[in-house]
Design a protein around this motif. Sequence first.
Motif, PDB file in Angstrom:
ATOM      1  N   ARG A  65       0.825  -1.206   0.000  1.00  0.00           N
ATOM      2  CA  ARG A  65       0.000   0.000   0.000  1.00  0.00           C
ATOM      3  C   ARG A  65       0.862   1.261   0.000  1.00  0.00           C
ATOM      4  NH1 ARG A  65      -5.749   0.479   2.361  1.00  0.00           N
ATOM      5  NH2 ARG A  65      -5.632  -1.489   1.282  1.00  0.00           N
ATOM      6  N   ILE A  66       2.037   1.176   0.561  1.00  0.00           N
ATOM      7  CA  ILE A  66       2.959   2.321   0.546  1.00  0.00           C
ATOM      8  C   ILE A  66       3.277   2.692  -0.896  1.00  0.00           C
ATOM      9  CG2 ILE A  66       5.282   3.092   1.166  1.00  0.00           C
ATOM     10  CD1 ILE A  66       5.029   1.111   3.590  1.00  0.00           C
ATOM     11  N   TYR A  67       3.549   1.678  -1.713  1.00  0.00           N
ATOM     12  CA  TYR A  67       3.847   1.931  -3.120  1.00  0.00           C
ATOM     13  C   TYR A  67       2.601   2.388  -3.876  1.00  0.00           C
ATOM     14  CZ  TYR A  67       8.302  -0.301  -2.169  1.00  0.00           C
ATOM     15  OH  TYR A  67       9.536  -0.595  -1.664  1.00  0.00           O
ATOM     16  N   SER A  68       1.450   1.846  -3.512  1.00  0.00           N
ATOM     17  CA  SER A  68       0.190   2.272  -4.144  1.00  0.00           C
ATOM     18  C   SER A  68      -0.070   3.743  -3.862  1.00  0.00           C
ATOM     19  CB  SER A  68      -0.988   1.443  -3.634  1.00  0.00           C
ATOM     20  OG  SER A  68      -0.836   0.095  -3.982  1.00  0.00           O
ATOM     21  N   GLN A  69       0.185   4.167  -2.625  1.00  0.00           N
ATOM     22  CA  GLN A  69      -0.026   5.567  -2.285  1.00  0.00           C
ATOM     23  C   GLN A  69       0.949   6.457  -3.043  1.00  0.00           C
ATOM     24  OE1 GLN A  69      -0.034   5.852   1.991  1.00  0.00           O
ATOM     25  NE2 GLN A  69      -2.027   4.880   2.135  1.00  0.00           N
ATOM     26  N   TYR A  70       2.162   5.984  -3.247  1.00  0.00           N
ATOM     27  CA  TYR A  70       3.120   6.742  -4.053  1.00  0.00           C
ATOM     28  C   TYR A  70       2.564   6.935  -5.465  1.00  0.00           C
ATOM     29  CZ  TYR A  70       7.191   7.960  -6.797  1.00  0.00           C
ATOM     30  OH  TYR A  70       8.043   8.594  -7.654  1.00  0.00           O
ATOM     31  N   LEU A  71       2.040   5.857  -6.051  1.00  0.00           N
ATOM     32  CA  LEU A  71       1.491   5.944  -7.403  1.00  0.00           C
ATOM     33  C   LEU A  71       0.321   6.915  -7.469  1.00  0.00           C
ATOM     34  CD1 LEU A  71       1.566   2.198  -8.475  1.00  0.00           C
ATOM     35  CD2 LEU A  71       3.041   4.046  -9.298  1.00  0.00           C
ATOM     36  N   ILE A  72      -0.529   6.888  -6.464  1.00  0.00           N
ATOM     37  CA  ILE A  72      -1.681   7.787  -6.440  1.00  0.00           C
ATOM     38  C   ILE A  72      -1.221   9.236  -6.386  1.00  0.00           C
ATOM     39  CG2 ILE A  72      -3.626   8.572  -5.027  1.00  0.00           C
ATOM     40  CD1 ILE A  72      -4.037   5.578  -4.292  1.00  0.00           C
ATOM     41  N   LEU A  73      -0.199   9.508  -5.580  1.00  0.00           N
ATOM     42  CA  LEU A  73       0.242  10.889  -5.387  1.00  0.00           C
ATOM     43  C   LEU A  73       1.182  11.405  -6.470  1.00  0.00           C
ATOM     44  CD1 LEU A  73       0.852  10.975  -1.542  1.00  0.00           C
ATOM     45  CD2 LEU A  73      -0.983  12.081  -2.818  1.00  0.00           C
ATOM     46  N   TYR A  74       2.076  10.573  -6.964  1.00  0.00           N
ATOM     47  CA  TYR A  74       3.141  11.098  -7.801  1.00  0.00           C
ATOM     48  C   TYR A  74       3.183  10.589  -9.239  1.00  0.00           C
ATOM     49  CZ  TYR A  74       4.872  12.691  -3.318  1.00  0.00           C
ATOM     50  OH  TYR A  74       4.980  13.285  -2.110  1.00  0.00           O
ATOM     51  N   ALA A  75       2.553   9.476  -9.538  1.00  0.00           N
ATOM     52  CA  ALA A  75       2.625   8.947 -10.904  1.00  0.00           C
ATOM     53  C   ALA A  75       1.680   9.729 -11.802  1.00  0.00           C
ATOM     54  CB  ALA A  75       2.267   7.468 -10.928  1.00  0.00           C
ATOM     55  N   PRO A  76       2.129  10.084 -12.982  1.00  0.00           N
ATOM     56  CA  PRO A  76       1.240  10.838 -13.872  1.00  0.00           C
ATOM     57  C   PRO A  76       0.069   9.975 -14.323  1.00  0.00           C
ATOM     58  CG  PRO A  76       3.273  10.250 -14.983  1.00  0.00           C
ATOM     59  CD  PRO A  76       3.428   9.835 -13.561  1.00  0.00           C
ATOM     60  N   GLN A  77      -1.083  10.599 -14.405  1.00  0.00           N
ATOM     61  CA  GLN A  77      -2.260   9.879 -14.856  1.00  0.00           C
ATOM     62  C   GLN A  77      -2.167   9.610 -16.339  1.00  0.00           C
ATOM     63  OE1 GLN A  77      -5.741  12.000 -13.697  1.00  0.00           O
ATOM     64  NE2 GLN A  77      -5.445  11.598 -11.546  1.00  0.00           N
ATOM     65  N   LYS A  78      -2.725   8.512 -16.734  1.00  0.00           N
ATOM     66  CA  LYS A  78      -2.746   8.145 -18.150  1.00  0.00           C
ATOM     67  C   LYS A  78      -3.638   9.121 -18.895  1.00  0.00           C
ATOM     68  CE  LYS A  78      -3.692   4.098 -20.969  1.00  0.00           C
ATOM     69  NZ  LYS A  78      -4.198   2.733 -20.949  1.00  0.00           N
ATOM     70  N   GLY A  79      -3.139   9.630 -20.012  1.00  0.00           N
ATOM     71  CA  GLY A  79      -3.895  10.607 -20.792  1.00  0.00           C
ATOM     72  C   GLY A  79      -5.101   9.986 -21.477  1.00  0.00           C
ATOM     73  N   MET A  80      -5.991  10.819 -21.858  1.00  0.00           N
ATOM     74  CA  MET A  80      -7.175  10.354 -22.580  1.00  0.00           C
ATOM     75  C   MET A  80      -6.752   9.926 -23.978  1.00  0.00           C
ATOM     76  SD  MET A  80      -9.636  10.690 -20.463  1.00  0.00           S
ATOM     77  CE  MET A  80     -11.106  10.614 -21.447  1.00  0.00           C
ATOM     78  N   LYS A  81      -7.251   8.799 -24.409  1.00  0.00           N
ATOM     79  CA  LYS A  81      -6.940   8.298 -25.750  1.00  0.00           C
ATOM     80  C   LYS A  81      -8.222   8.340 -26.563  1.00  0.00           C
ATOM     81  CE  LYS A  81      -3.020   5.433 -24.566  1.00  0.00           C
ATOM     82  NZ  LYS A  81      -2.378   4.161 -24.758  1.00  0.00           N
ATOM     83  N   TYR A  82      -8.363   9.374 -27.336  1.00  0.00           N
ATOM     84  CA  TYR A  82      -9.583   9.553 -28.112  1.00  0.00           C
ATOM     85  C   TYR A  82      -9.627   8.625 -29.328  1.00  0.00           C
ATOM     86  CZ  TYR A  82     -10.175  13.626 -25.200  1.00  0.00           C
ATOM     87  OH  TYR A  82     -10.322  14.450 -24.122  1.00  0.00           O
ATOM     88  N   ASN A  83      -8.487   8.123 -29.746  1.00  0.00           N
ATOM     89  CA  ASN A  83      -8.437   7.262 -30.925  1.00  0.00           C
ATOM     90  C   ASN A  83      -8.614   5.787 -30.595  1.00  0.00           C
ATOM     91  OD1 ASN A  83      -7.975   9.504 -32.502  1.00  0.00           O
ATOM     92  ND2 ASN A  83      -5.747   9.317 -32.338  1.00  0.00           N
ATOM     93  N   HIS A  84      -8.735   5.467 -29.319  1.00  0.00           N
ATOM     94  CA  HIS A  84      -8.886   4.075 -28.916  1.00  0.00           C
ATOM     95  C   HIS A  84     -10.281   3.856 -28.355  1.00  0.00           C
ATOM     96  CE1 HIS A  84      -4.651   3.217 -29.527  1.00  0.00           C
ATOM     97  NE2 HIS A  84      -4.365   4.341 -28.895  1.00  0.00           N
TER      98      HIS A  84
END
Length: 148
Positions: A65-84
């Motif tokens: 969960r420590i790593y999950s919280q890191y991902l929630i706070l610091y990992a960039p969100q996946k961009g919207m893919k309008y072509n998919h």
Amino acid sequence: MLDLKNIHVGSLVKLCIEERKINEVRICKFLKCSGKELESIFLQKSLEAEVLLKLSILLEYDFFRIYSQYLILYAPQKGMKYNHSGNEKTILPKYRKNIYTKEVVDFILEQIESGKKTKAEVIKEYRIPKTTLYKWQNKYVQLKNSMK
């Protein structure tokens, strides 16, 4: 407070063992390792997933969960893919990224209340939607007031 930007899981495991007062002999038997190998685990910044899973089970603490919280706070969100189409097939399970734990919400609100960060800084750095942040503030202010 845990520094999520600099996770040293070995020291966190050692701290958890000390807090729970678990005998190191028991841990060594569970992990099938020597005392020397256990000491080396404490010095490691990261651990193999299988070892971390066993320690999570034994210590009844979710180190992942420590790593999950890191991902929630610091990992960039996946961009919207309008072509998919969004219905891409995958064998891997899909998880929603925007599930914030109580600890993460408390951490973020504490950053604002203590003056360490402004609302704008929180929104920008952690990529939290403005409306979500304001909903958290309203909800937790009401909870604090009702507890008084």
